[in-house]
Design a protein around this motif. Structure first.
Motif, PDB file in Angstrom:
ATOM      1  N   GLY A 102       0.829  -1.197   0.000  1.00  0.00           N
ATOM      2  CA  GLY A 102       0.000   0.000   0.000  1.00  0.00           C
ATOM      3  C   GLY A 102       0.860   1.242   0.000  1.00  0.00           C
ATOM      4  O   GLY A 102       2.025   1.196   0.399  1.00  0.00           O
ATOM      5  N   GLY A 103       0.247   2.356  -0.461  1.00  0.00           N
ATOM      6  CA  GLY A 103       1.002   3.595  -0.466  1.00  0.00           C
ATOM      7  C   GLY A 103       0.325   4.640  -1.310  1.00  0.00           C
ATOM      8  O   GLY A 103      -0.898   4.590  -1.552  1.00  0.00           O
ATOM      9  N   TYR A 104       1.110   5.587  -1.775  1.00  0.00           N
ATOM     10  CA  TYR A 104       0.591   6.703  -2.544  1.00  0.00           C
ATOM     11  C   TYR A 104       1.440   6.884  -3.797  1.00  0.00           C
ATOM     12  O   TYR A 104       2.652   6.726  -3.772  1.00  0.00           O
ATOM     13  CB  TYR A 104       0.621   7.990  -1.716  1.00  0.00           C
ATOM     14  N   ARG A 105       0.743   7.282  -4.912  1.00  0.00           N
ATOM     15  CA  ARG A 105       1.408   7.634  -6.150  1.00  0.00           C
ATOM     16  C   ARG A 105       0.804   8.930  -6.678  1.00  0.00           C
ATOM     17  O   ARG A 105      -0.425   9.090  -6.668  1.00  0.00           O
ATOM     18  CB  ARG A 105       1.251   6.552  -7.222  1.00  0.00           C
ATOM     19  N   SER A 106       1.654   9.813  -7.148  1.00  0.00           N
ATOM     20  CA  SER A 106       1.146  11.083  -7.668  1.00  0.00           C
ATOM     21  C   SER A 106       2.198  11.700  -8.584  1.00  0.00           C
ATOM     22  O   SER A 106       3.395  11.408  -8.468  1.00  0.00           O
ATOM     23  CB  SER A 106       0.823  12.046  -6.522  1.00  0.00           C
ATOM     24  N   SER A 107       1.721  12.585  -9.463  1.00  0.00           N
ATOM     25  CA  SER A 107       2.639  13.313 -10.341  1.00  0.00           C
ATOM     26  C   SER A 107       3.088  14.624  -9.718  1.00  0.00           C
ATOM     27  O   SER A 107       3.974  15.292 -10.253  1.00  0.00           O
ATOM     28  CB  SER A 107       1.965  13.584 -11.696  1.00  0.00           C
ATOM     29  N   THR A 108       2.481  14.991  -8.603  1.00  0.00           N
ATOM     30  CA  THR A 108       2.884  16.213  -7.893  1.00  0.00           C
ATOM     31  C   THR A 108       3.215  15.865  -6.458  1.00  0.00           C
ATOM     32  O   THR A 108       2.449  15.172  -5.780  1.00  0.00           O
ATOM     33  CB  THR A 108       1.767  17.263  -7.936  1.00  0.00           C
ATOM     34  N   LEU A 109       4.318  16.322  -6.010  1.00  0.00           N
ATOM     35  CA  LEU A 109       4.769  15.991  -4.663  1.00  0.00           C
ATOM     36  C   LEU A 109       3.850  16.579  -3.598  1.00  0.00           C
ATOM     37  O   LEU A 109       3.608  15.966  -2.557  1.00  0.00           O
ATOM     38  CB  LEU A 109       6.204  16.492  -4.467  1.00  0.00           C
ATOM     39  N   SER A 110       3.277  17.751  -3.839  1.00  0.00           N
ATOM     40  CA  SER A 110       2.453  18.405  -2.826  1.00  0.00           C
ATOM     41  C   SER A 110       1.159  17.665  -2.555  1.00  0.00           C
ATOM     42  O   SER A 110       0.587  17.773  -1.474  1.00  0.00           O
ATOM     43  CB  SER A 110       2.153  19.850  -3.256  1.00  0.00           C
ATOM     44  N   HIS A 111       0.670  16.904  -3.545  1.00  0.00           N
ATOM     45  CA  HIS A 111      -0.585  16.164  -3.367  1.00  0.00           C
ATOM     46  C   HIS A 111      -0.350  14.651  -3.208  1.00  0.00           C
ATOM     47  O   HIS A 111      -1.270  13.869  -3.384  1.00  0.00           O
ATOM     48  CB  HIS A 111      -1.517  16.401  -4.565  1.00  0.00           C
ATOM     49  N   LEU A 112       0.887  14.274  -2.893  1.00  0.00           N
ATOM     50  CA  LEU A 112       1.209  12.845  -2.829  1.00  0.00           C
ATOM     51  C   LEU A 112       0.371  12.109  -1.810  1.00  0.00           C
ATOM     52  O   LEU A 112      -0.135  11.011  -2.077  1.00  0.00           O
ATOM     53  CB  LEU A 112       2.711  12.668  -2.512  1.00  0.00           C
ATOM     54  N   LEU A 113       0.170  12.693  -0.639  1.00  0.00           N
ATOM     55  CA  LEU A 113      -0.507  11.989   0.452  1.00  0.00           C
ATOM     56  C   LEU A 113      -2.005  12.217   0.468  1.00  0.00           C
ATOM     57  O   LEU A 113      -2.664  11.982   1.492  1.00  0.00           O
ATOM     58  CB  LEU A 113       0.094  12.425   1.790  1.00  0.00           C
ATOM     59  N   SER A 114      -2.601  12.610  -0.621  1.00  0.00           N
ATOM     60  CA  SER A 114      -4.052  12.802  -0.671  1.00  0.00           C
ATOM     61  C   SER A 114      -4.747  11.481  -0.962  1.00  0.00           C
ATOM     62  O   SER A 114      -4.178  10.565  -1.558  1.00  0.00           O
ATOM     63  CB  SER A 114      -4.407  13.841  -1.740  1.00  0.00           C
ATOM     64  N   ALA A 115      -5.997  11.362  -0.549  1.00  0.00           N
ATOM     65  CA  ALA A 115      -6.735  10.102  -0.644  1.00  0.00           C
ATOM     66  C   ALA A 115      -6.865   9.563  -2.065  1.00  0.00           C
ATOM     67  O   ALA A 115      -6.757   8.349  -2.281  1.00  0.00           O
ATOM     68  CB  ALA A 115      -8.114  10.282  -0.008  1.00  0.00           C
ATOM     69  N   PRO A 116      -7.115  10.367  -3.088  1.00  0.00           N
ATOM     70  CA  PRO A 116      -7.252   9.789  -4.448  1.00  0.00           C
ATOM     71  C   PRO A 116      -5.995   9.099  -4.945  1.00  0.00           C
ATOM     72  O   PRO A 116      -6.059   8.296  -5.879  1.00  0.00           O
ATOM     73  CB  PRO A 116      -7.594  11.014  -5.306  1.00  0.00           C
TER      74      PRO A 116
END
Length: 505
Positions: free
Chosen positions: A359-373
């Motif tokens: 489990g974890g988080y993936r995002s293209s922007t570091l500032s929104h990495l830990l958001s639920a989506p």
């Protein structure tokens, strides 16, 4: 593997495990699955362990004149808690010799023996192997994080040949996996490593016992060389006086030049023997230094020429004394370890089940990495089994069985060798005690004959050849007595080592 993301859940898509899992209608399927898994976990594929059967005499053949009764030998060490054989070895059995110098040397050897240090290192390696195999029974947990920047290629579409889109990616996650020990492969390996560690513990006890016996043996041989040196020095004084007396008689005209030459030859040959004895004594001193973990230049021992007294060997020794021998205990533990390895090899026929989760988080922007989506997770079992291996598993099982047979044969050989060693040194110690008494009487008789020959030579009634012959007989008898004492002490020392330092079971 079931893969599900929080974003999919927010869109209202059904959880896939409910469609695929037979326990989907239950409030929670995990207790039922856990019961099924735990019911299989820890099943051992190893054959039931049986110690190699041996028929040994209840008493040793050379302990008594009568024939020994035969029975089944079942050492108490087997099946007991690890280390019993090590605890059975006395820590100061050499005190039976009553020699303070030997006691001090044994204390030094216990602290600096290289052989014992090697056994300690092997034990530490075996204990580390146990810890490593035990770790396989527990889940593993890992963490990961990454950041990346990549160019996708193409153009920006503005006609000026600008660069294509550049994407950033960031991820942060945790992962866990756990291989269930359904068929006893992991627990079997732990058991085999534990048994090997017990054997290494017994090897350490055997190394200590061997080091102690070697120190005692070398010390005895050194004192025997000193006793021979003292004897030769005393003989040289007597032979010098005989040589001078013969020279005086030659000058007086009552002895021949041959008598003088014979006296000189006897003195010179004894002088050569003394130099040889000194060389032997020095070499034993160097050997003692190495046993203590010292360089020869760092060790010296005062010359006393006194041999320690031999401990009295009991007239009856039980074969159960061999229960205390750590080398026999180590051999038996290796049989048990080989038996466990057969189960490990057999378990390869069955599938391996691993539970894993991530489990974890993936995002293209570091500032929104830990958001639920951006949350993702995965959970599920994985089962793997080899369908065709060209006979590799069968060969592994056969190899494990052969190793078990080899360990069993080695155990039997160890016991039989131990029996032979005890019998050999028991008869040697018993007969050498009698031989020492007879040889003492022979020395007394030879000395009496020398006294008579000296008196007769001084009176002029016999030739010097009679004195020379009597002196040679005395020196030979005294040398033989020292040799018998040395051999008796050596046999007793080896016998004590063979019964792990105790006369009583």
């Amino acid at each position: 593997m079931i893969v599900w993301t929080e974003a999919m859940h927010q869109k209202g898509l059904p959880m896939p495990w409910r469609a695929l899992n037979p326990f989907a209608d239950l409030k929670s399927p995990w207790p039922v699955a856990a019961v099924l898994v735990l019911g299989l976990t820890g099943c051992s594929m190893a054959p039931t362990y049986q110690r190699p059967a041996l028929d040994v005499p209840a008493t040793f053949k050379e302990a008594t004149p009568s024939a020994a009764e035969w029975g089944v030998w079942q050492p108490a060490r087997h099946g007991a808690t690890p280390g019993d054989a090590a605890a059975a070895v006395p820590t100061s059995w050499w005190t039976l010799y009553g020699d303070a110098t030997l006691n001090r040397l044994q204390e030094q050897a216990a602290a600096g023996s290289p052989g014992v240090e090697q056994a300690v290192a092997r034990l530490r390696a075996a204990q580390a192997a146990v810890a490593s195999s035990r770790a396989g029974l527990l889940p593993t947990l890992g963490a990961s994080g990454s950041a990346g920047r990549a160019r996708a290629g193409g153009s920006t579409g503005n006609g000026n040949g600008g660069s294509a889109g550049i994407n950033n990616s960031y991820s942060l996650g945790l992962s866990a996996s756990w291989e269930l020990d359904l068929w006893g492969r992991l627990s079997g390996q732990v058991a085999a490593d534990q048994l090997s560690a017990q054997a290494s513990q017994d090897d350490l006890s055997a190394a200590r016992l061997s080091s102690q016996a070697t120190v005692a043996q070398t010390y005895i041989a050194l004192r025997a060389a000193e006793a021979q040196m003292q004897l030769l020095q005393d003989s040289l004084q007597a032979y010098l006086q005989s040589w001078q007396l013969t020279q005086n008689r030659y000058r007086a005209g009552v002895a021949s030049s041959a008598d003088v030459a014979q006296a000189e030859s006897q003195y010179k040959s004894t002088q050569a023997q003394l130099l040889e004895a000194r060389t032997t004594r020095a070499q034993y001193e160097h050997a003692l230094a190495a046993l203590l973990g010292l360089a020869p230049a760092q060790f010296s021992l005062p010359v006393t020429g006194q041999l320690p007294a031999a401990p009295q060997v009991p007239g009856m020794l039980a074969s159960t004394l061999l229960e205390q021998r750590p080398d026999i205990a180590a051999a038996e533990r290796r049989v048990a370890a080989a038996n466990a390895q057969v189960g490990v090899a057999r378990s390869a026929y069955f599938p391996a089940l691993t539970l894993s989760a991530a489990g974890g988080y993936r995002s293209s922007t570091l500032s929104h990495l830990l958001s639920a989506p951006n949350l993702f997770w995965s959970l599920g079992p994985a089962m793997a089994v080899s369908l065709f291996d060209g006979g590799a598993r069968s060969a592994a099982v056969e190899s494990a069985r052969a190793a078990l047979d080899l360990a069993g044969a080695s155990y039997k050989q160890t016991v039989l060798t131990a029996l032979q060693e005890v019998e050999d040194n028991l008869v040697a110690a018993t007969h050498l005690a009698q031989e020492q008494q007879v040889q003492t009487e022979a020395v007394a008789a030879a000395q009496k004959a020398l006294d008579v020959a000296n008196n007769q030579y001084k009176a002029g009634t016999v030739a010097y050849l009679n004195v020379l012959s009597a002196q040679t007989t005395v020196l030979s008898a005294q040398n033989s007595l020292i040799s018998v004492q040395n051999r008796r002490l050596a046999a007793t020392n080896t016998l004590l080592k063979n019964v792990a330092g105790r006369w009583e079971p």
